[in-house]
Structure formats: structure tokens, C-alpha cells
Write a protein that holds these residues in place. Structure first.
Motif, short mmCIF file in Angstrom:
data_model
loop_
_atom_site.label_atom_id
_atom_site.label_comp_id
_atom_site.label_asym_id
_atom_site.label_seq_id
_atom_site.Cartn_x
_atom_site.Cartn_y
_atom_site.Cartn_z
N ASP A 295 4.08 21.13 -8.14
CA ASP A 295 3.98 20.32 -9.37
C ASP A 295 4.08 21.21 -10.60
O ASP A 295 4.71 20.85 -11.59
CB ASP A 295 2.65 19.55 -9.39
CG ASP A 295 2.64 18.37 -8.45
OD1 ASP A 295 3.73 17.97 -7.96
OD2 ASP A 295 1.54 17.84 -8.19
N ALA B 2 7.76 22.35 -10.91
CA ALA B 2 8.81 21.32 -10.99
C ALA B 2 9.33 21.16 -12.41
O ALA B 2 8.55 21.17 -13.37
CB ALA B 2 8.27 19.98 -10.47
N CYS C 104 11.07 18.06 -4.94
CA CYS C 104 10.62 18.36 -6.31
C CYS C 104 11.70 19.07 -7.13
O CYS C 104 11.46 19.39 -8.29
CB CYS C 104 9.38 19.24 -6.27
SG CYS C 104 7.95 18.51 -5.48
N ASP C 105 12.84 19.35 -6.52
CA ASP C 105 13.92 20.09 -7.18
C ASP C 105 13.46 21.48 -7.60
O ASP C 105 13.72 21.94 -8.72
CB ASP C 105 14.46 19.30 -8.38
CG ASP C 105 15.83 19.79 -8.81
OD1 ASP C 105 16.56 20.37 -7.99
OD2 ASP C 105 16.17 19.63 -10.01
N VAL C 106 12.74 22.15 -6.69
CA VAL C 106 12.25 23.51 -6.92
C VAL C 106 12.89 24.44 -5.90
O VAL C 106 12.98 24.12 -4.72
CB VAL C 106 10.70 23.56 -6.78
CG1 VAL C 106 10.20 25.00 -6.80
CG2 VAL C 106 10.04 22.74 -7.88
#
Length: 196
Positions: free
Chosen positions: A191, A194, A31-33
Motif C-alpha cells: 500500500d 503503490a 497493486c502495480d508495484v
């Protein structure tokens, strides 16, 4: 408001934190978190509710459900599972060492959770934690962090921050002031965090 960072609040005695600790890094990467691992203590939070121990012990029906749920979930996720006896285990020293581990905290935490919930080990035992440090390729000198006044203070501050955020259980995930509670809310938290 969404951001690219998520705080993962966990307690080493928490069964469901084990589930999250074993999967959060991979899910967050997709999620690129960025995940910030935040050990804290549930004892003061439970004591404020008048509970002398885990609510899974205070309410036997809830405890029976949780152990059955853990059996199902660990099998579904191919994770080892052994019920610690007694439960809950004392994770104070492990939490202090985790704070001292810095960037290697996730590897150490996964080793502790695996020792405890995978193998039933007593994570209050310094020898068990020494083995966990070795598995995480960390120096055994980090065992001394359990007596470091600065680390003790940092853990108290983490717990105070958790209380200020309104956390009441683990695992919890926060994005700014937005709170998500429980392993089953991990995806929703990611979510929320993100980047668009």
C-alpha cells in the motif's frame, strides 16, 4: 514517500520469508508495484546481537510459537509445510545462486523455499539446488555462481545494505528508507509503495 517499487529482503532460512515469497508477486501485480528481490544473510545481524543462531532457537517459547504459527498459516494458505531438521538450514549457496539468476530469481527462490519448507530438503546440498534450478527452468551451470568472487561480493554488499537500513529480521520490505518487517506487513508495504 510512496513509489512504484518495493524491495523484498529475504533469507532462505527464514520461515516467514517462505510465506512472503509464495505470494508477493501476485499481490504486487494487483497493486502495480515492481518487486526487487533482495537476498541477504541474517547470520551477521544475529551475531551482532550476540545470538549464535536463530532467535527461534535462542528463545524456546518464541520458537514453539513460530512453529505452531507456521502450521496454521501454511494450512490457511494451502502451502506444504515440513519443519526443517536441523533448523535453520544454511542458505548461503542458495542466496548466491539467486543473485546470479537475475530476472529468474523469483522462480528459483520459490523452488528453494518449497524444497526446504514444503519438503524438508537440505538447501545447502548442491543436488537439491540443482533440482530447484531445473524447476525454475534455469541452467545447472548457475551452481558455479556459489564460487564466483563477484557474486560473493554482491551478497556481502546486500547484507551490508540491509544492516545500513536497520533491518533486523526477514522478511523485510523497504520503500526507499521506509521499513516494514514481517510477512504480516506485506500488504501495508505494498500500500505504501503503490502508485497514487
Amino acid at each position: 514517500m510512496a513509489g512504484a517499487t518495493l524491495d523484498f529482503w529475504f533469507e532462505f532460512a527464514s520461515t516467514y520469508s517462505y510465506l512472503s515469497a509464495m505470494r508477493i508477486q501476485d499481490l504486487a501485480r494487483r497493486c502495480d508495484v515492481v518487486v526487487r528481490w533482495r537476498p541477504f544473510l541474517l547470520g551477521p545481524i544475529f551475531a551482532a546481537q550476540g545470538w549464535p543462531t536463530s532467535p527461534f532457537n535462542v528463545y524456546p517459547a518464541k520458537g514453539r510459537y513460530m512453529w505452531r504459527d507456521m502450521d496454521r498459516l501454511t494450512k490457511a494458505r494451502d502451502l506444504p509445510f515440513t519443519r526443517p531438521d536441523p533448523f535453520p538450514r544454511n542458505g548461503l549457496l542458495a542466496a548466491r545462486i539467486a543473485l546470479a539468476a537475475g530476472p529468474q530469481m523469483p522462480a528459483f527462490c520459490r523452488a528453494v523455499y518449497t524444497a526446504q519448507f514444503g519438503g524438508g530438503a537440505d538447501i545447502a546440498d548442491p543436488q537439491v539446488l540443482q533440482n530447484c534450478l531445473a524447476q525454475a527452468d534455469l541452467s545447472v551451470t548457475l551452481l558455479d555462481a556459489g564460487q564466483d568472487p563477484a557474486i560473493k561480493t554482491e551478497l556481502r554488499h546486500q547484507t551490508d545494505r540491509a544492516i545500513a537500513l536497520g533491518l533486523f529480521g526477514a522478511p523485510s520490505f523497504t520503500v526507499g528508507e521506509e521499513v516494514f518487517w514481517g510477512d504480516d506487513r506485506l500488504e501495508a508495504a505494498l500500500d505504501w509503495a503503490a502508485p497514487d
